[in-house]
Motif scaffolding. Structure first.
Motif, PDB file in Angstrom:
ATOM      1  N   GLN A   1      33.336  42.326 -50.922  1.00 15.61           N
ATOM      2  CA  GLN A   1      33.928  40.902 -50.458  1.00 15.61           C
ATOM      3  C   GLN A   1      33.504  40.516 -50.042  1.00 15.61           C
ATOM      4  N   PRO A   2      33.426  39.290 -49.754  1.00 11.18           N
ATOM      5  CA  PRO A   2      33.047  38.762 -47.858  1.00 11.18           C
ATOM      6  C   PRO A   2      33.484  39.515 -46.912  1.00 11.18           C
ATOM      7  N   LEU A   3      32.450  40.200 -46.045  1.00 14.98           N
ATOM      8  CA  LEU A   3      32.766  40.827 -44.664  1.00 14.98           C
ATOM      9  C   LEU A   3      31.846  39.808 -43.813  1.00 14.98           C
ATOM     10  N   TYR A   4      32.944  39.425 -42.816  1.00 11.88           N
ATOM     11  CA  TYR A   4      32.540  38.526 -41.663  1.00 11.88           C
ATOM     12  C   TYR A   4      32.026  39.729 -39.723  1.00 11.88           C
ATOM     13  N   GLY A   5      30.583  39.597 -39.956  1.00 14.70           N
ATOM     14  CA  GLY A   5      30.292  40.600 -38.680  1.00 14.70           C
ATOM     15  C   GLY A   5      30.426  39.490 -37.169  1.00 14.70           C
ATOM     16  N   GLY A   6      30.429  40.137 -36.298  1.00 13.23           N
ATOM     17  CA  GLY A   6      29.917  39.346 -34.456  1.00 13.23           C
ATOM     18  C   GLY A   6      29.706  40.130 -33.730  1.00 13.23           C
ATOM     19  N   THR A   7      28.904  39.667 -33.358  1.00 15.05           N
ATOM     20  CA  THR A   7      28.285  40.288 -31.344  1.00 15.05           C
ATOM     21  C   THR A   7      28.374  39.578 -30.302  1.00 15.05           C
ATOM     22  N   ASP A   8      29.110  40.678 -29.447  1.00 12.02           N
ATOM     23  CA  ASP A   8      28.928  40.393 -28.212  1.00 12.02           C
ATOM     24  C   ASP A   8      27.867  40.865 -27.059  1.00 12.02           C
ATOM     25  N   SER A   9      26.643  39.087 -27.073  1.00  9.32           N
ATOM     26  CA  SER A   9      25.893  40.192 -27.051  1.00  9.32           C
ATOM     27  C   SER A   9      25.813  40.456 -25.325  1.00  9.32           C
ATOM     28  N   GLY A  10      24.669  40.914 -24.578  1.00  8.61           N
ATOM     29  CA  GLY A  10      24.997  41.552 -23.248  1.00  8.61           C
ATOM     30  C   GLY A  10      23.412  41.958 -23.402  1.00  8.61           C
ATOM     31  N   ARG A  11      22.910  42.798 -22.220  1.00  5.26           N
ATOM     32  CA  ARG A  11      21.423  43.162 -21.951  1.00  5.26           C
ATOM     33  C   ARG A  11      22.105  44.487 -22.140  1.00  5.26           C
ATOM     34  N   THR A  12      23.109  44.861 -21.041  1.00  2.17           N
ATOM     35  CA  THR A  12      23.400  46.605 -21.412  1.00  2.17           C
ATOM     36  C   THR A  12      23.823  47.184 -21.570  1.00  2.17           C
ATOM     37  N   ASN A  13      25.262  46.058 -21.945  1.00  6.98           N
ATOM     38  CA  ASN A  13      26.359  46.035 -23.209  1.00  6.98           C
ATOM     39  C   ASN A  13      26.353  45.649 -24.200  1.00  6.98           C
ATOM     40  N   ILE A  14      26.667  45.930 -25.281  1.00  2.00           N
ATOM     41  CA  ILE A  14      26.615  45.386 -26.555  1.00  2.00           C
ATOM     42  C   ILE A  14      27.970  45.331 -27.748  1.00  2.00           C
ATOM     43  N   GLY A  15      28.527  44.789 -28.064  1.00  2.00           N
ATOM     44  CA  GLY A  15      29.881  45.031 -28.905  1.00  2.00           C
ATOM     45  C   GLY A  15      29.961  44.071 -30.303  1.00  2.00           C
ATOM     46  N   GLU A  16      29.988  44.691 -31.005  1.00  2.00           N
ATOM     47  CA  GLU A  16      29.261  45.080 -32.456  1.00  2.00           C
ATOM     48  C   GLU A  16      30.766  45.295 -32.857  1.00  2.00           C
ATOM     49  N   ALA A  17      31.089  44.450 -34.499  1.00  2.00           N
ATOM     50  CA  ALA A  17      32.413  44.198 -34.949  1.00  2.00           C
ATOM     51  C   ALA A  17      32.714  43.971 -36.653  1.00  2.00           C
ATOM     52  N   VAL A  18      32.864  44.043 -36.668  1.00  2.00           N
ATOM     53  CA  VAL A  18      33.224  43.659 -38.644  1.00  2.00           C
ATOM     54  C   VAL A  18      34.559  43.388 -39.548  1.00  2.00           C
ATOM     55  N   VAL A  19      34.743  42.111 -39.663  1.00  2.00           N
ATOM     56  CA  VAL A  19      36.001  42.292 -40.031  1.00  2.00           C
ATOM     57  C   VAL A  19      36.363  41.643 -41.679  1.00  2.00           C
TER      58      VAL A  19
END
Length: 480
Positions: free
Chosen positions: A52-70
């Motif tokens: 099924q279609p999945l959508y990823g997202g990145t909260d970019s940063g230099r020291t801390n990065i957030g990643e998620a998939v919905v």
């Protein structure tokens, strides 16, 4: 608990929470465990491979990065917080520069000794024009070769090592997630930061063009004008622009952190014979500056992976609005989930998956010499001076200075020569995953020449290496 599934050929399938079914497949030999963190299994039989279609997202940063998939229903299937090592890169580049300069200095001294032996020493009272230099260089003994910087050329699209490492980290993390989830679209938050406006909220329009460095080529020219070309101590001509807070300690290149000195006063400052008020500025907004440069290259890499029509963008204020409307706390993985939702157009979220903690480690270290102890001189068993001549920023007396102060004690000195300690070529690097007594650990360092291992998050326990099983050598981005 999410279980990530790969088909028989290694392609990712949709994850599942049916733990009992996965256990039965493992017990019957119809699947095998690929990784335990995150828990991933590979099927040993052919499947339809429907996803099924999945959508990823990145909260970019230099020291801390957030990643998620919905997914299409707004359920979060994956969340991760990544701690990068981007701040280490400038320090490693500075260390490499020191090693390179030391090597070239050794080459020059070797040439000088050979010239003395062969009687080919040449003097240039008015200086010698070396190819690649704009003005004559004073040479006392030998003719140097062409300046190295004259042969260095930057290719089109060159970016600084710090920015390049950050771009690679973001893209490598996306690749890592795509190995366990069949992601079709990706969204990234793009922000361009105006630093003058962050310092002064009243700046508008043309004010950005009328900063204090207007009509000056750079900060050096500005300092030269302010000090009227004179050293801040002795009124000699400015020969060096000194950083009050060293760049190695986070000092900025702004005028507030620079002072013009002659070479003599500059040497005295580094030897501690002259003092400066430690009032310079540290690098403000350094992380944001790196992000400004990295974002276009990250977007270019995402477009190459997913295609232009499947890469989406949002602004920081949109992320905040989505977070507030959904009642989600501010955190890097949570922001990444909101970013993924914005790219997919989904307006609800079901956030019930645990956050994976990932830390980035240095993968390769080809440095042969681990450490080098200085030549030390002892008097009655007590260290009184180091090195024949003072090295850069040395605070203790050198042998040359000790001889002037205590000429009668020089013959009583005992010498401990400089000693080099070497790294083993096959040593384990921090980030290696090992198992001890059935417990998975991530190595943070070694003790007693590698006889004991230390684990991330456990600074008290020493794990005997003879009782440890190496599961995986450092892979850069490691799940803790």
């Amino acid at each position: 608990m999410q279980v990530y599934i790969l088909d028989a050929s290694g392609r990712p399938l949709m994850p599942t929470t049916r733990i009992g079914h996965i256990e039965r497949l493992l017990n019957r030999g119809m699947a095998r465990i690929v990784t335990k963190v995150p828990f991933t299994v590979q099927l040993k039989y052919a499947t339809a491979g429907i996803t099924q279609p999945l959508y990823g997202g990145t909260d970019s940063g230099r020291t801390n990065i957030g990643e998620a998939v919905v997914d299409n229903n707004g359920s979060v299937l994956y969340k991760a917080h990544v701690e990068t090592r981007n701040k280490e890169v400038p320090k490693l580049m500075a260390a490499r520069k020191q090693h390179r300069q030391a090597s070239r200095r050794g080459e020059r001294l070797r040439k000088k000794r050979r010239a003395v032996k062969c009687g080919t020493i040449t003097e240039f009272p008015e200086g010698h024009m070396i190819p690649g230099c704009k003005k004559p260089v004073m040479i006392k003994d030998i003719i140097n070769t062409e300046s190295r910087f004259a042969n260095r050329k930057r290719v089109t699209g060159w970016i600084t090592p710090t920015v390049r490492q950050l771009v690679q980290t973001h893209l490598n993390m996306v690749h890592k997630i795509c190995r366990i989830l069949p992601i079709t679209d990706w969204t990234i938050e793009t922000n361009r930061f105006a630093f003058m406006k962050m310092d002064d909220g009243g700046i508008r329009g043309v004010d950005f063009q009328n900063g204090r460095l207007k009509n000056y080529k750079d900060s050096h020219e500005y300092i030269y004008s302010i000090q009227e070309g004179k050293c801040a101590y002795c009124n000699s001509s400015i020969e060096h622009y000194h950083h009050i807070v060293p760049r190695s300690k986070g000092g900025s290149d702004t005028p507030e952190n620079l002072i013009g000195l002659c070479n003599l006063c500059h040497d005295k400052v580094h030897k501690g014979e002259l003092s400066l008020e430690n009032t310079g500025l540290k690098k403000k907004y350094a992380a944001l500056s790196v992000l400004n440069q990295a974002i276009p290259y990250i977007i270019e890499g995402l477009v190459e992976m997913f295609g232009e029509e499947n890469v989406h963008f949002c602004e920081g204020y949109e992320t905040q609005m989505a977070r507030d409307s959904l009642g989600i706390d501010k955190d890097h993985p949570e922001d990444a989930a909101c970013i993924a939702l914005l790219g997919s157009g989904i307006t609800e979220v079901h956030n019930n998956v645990e956050t994976c903690e990932i830390r980035q480690f240095r993968r390769h270290d080809r440095q042969h010499i681990k450490a080098q102890r200085e030549r030390t001189y002892y008097l009655n068993g007590k260290a009184v001076c180091k090195n024949r001549h003072k090295r850069f920023e040395q605070k203790d007396d050198s042998l040359e200075e000790f001889r002037k102060k205590h000429p009668s004690d020089v013959k009583r000195l005992t010498v401990k020569k400089s000693v080099r300690y070497y790294n083993a070529a096959d040593r384990l690097m921090p980030g290696t995953v090992f198992s001890c007594q059935g417990q998975r650990q991530v190595m943070s360092g070694q003790l007693t020449g590698g006889k004991y291992l230390r684990a991330v998050g456990d600074i008290k326990t020493n794990y005997p290496s003879s009782q440890c099983l190496v599961l995986k050598r450092n892979a850069g981005l490691v799940y803790l």
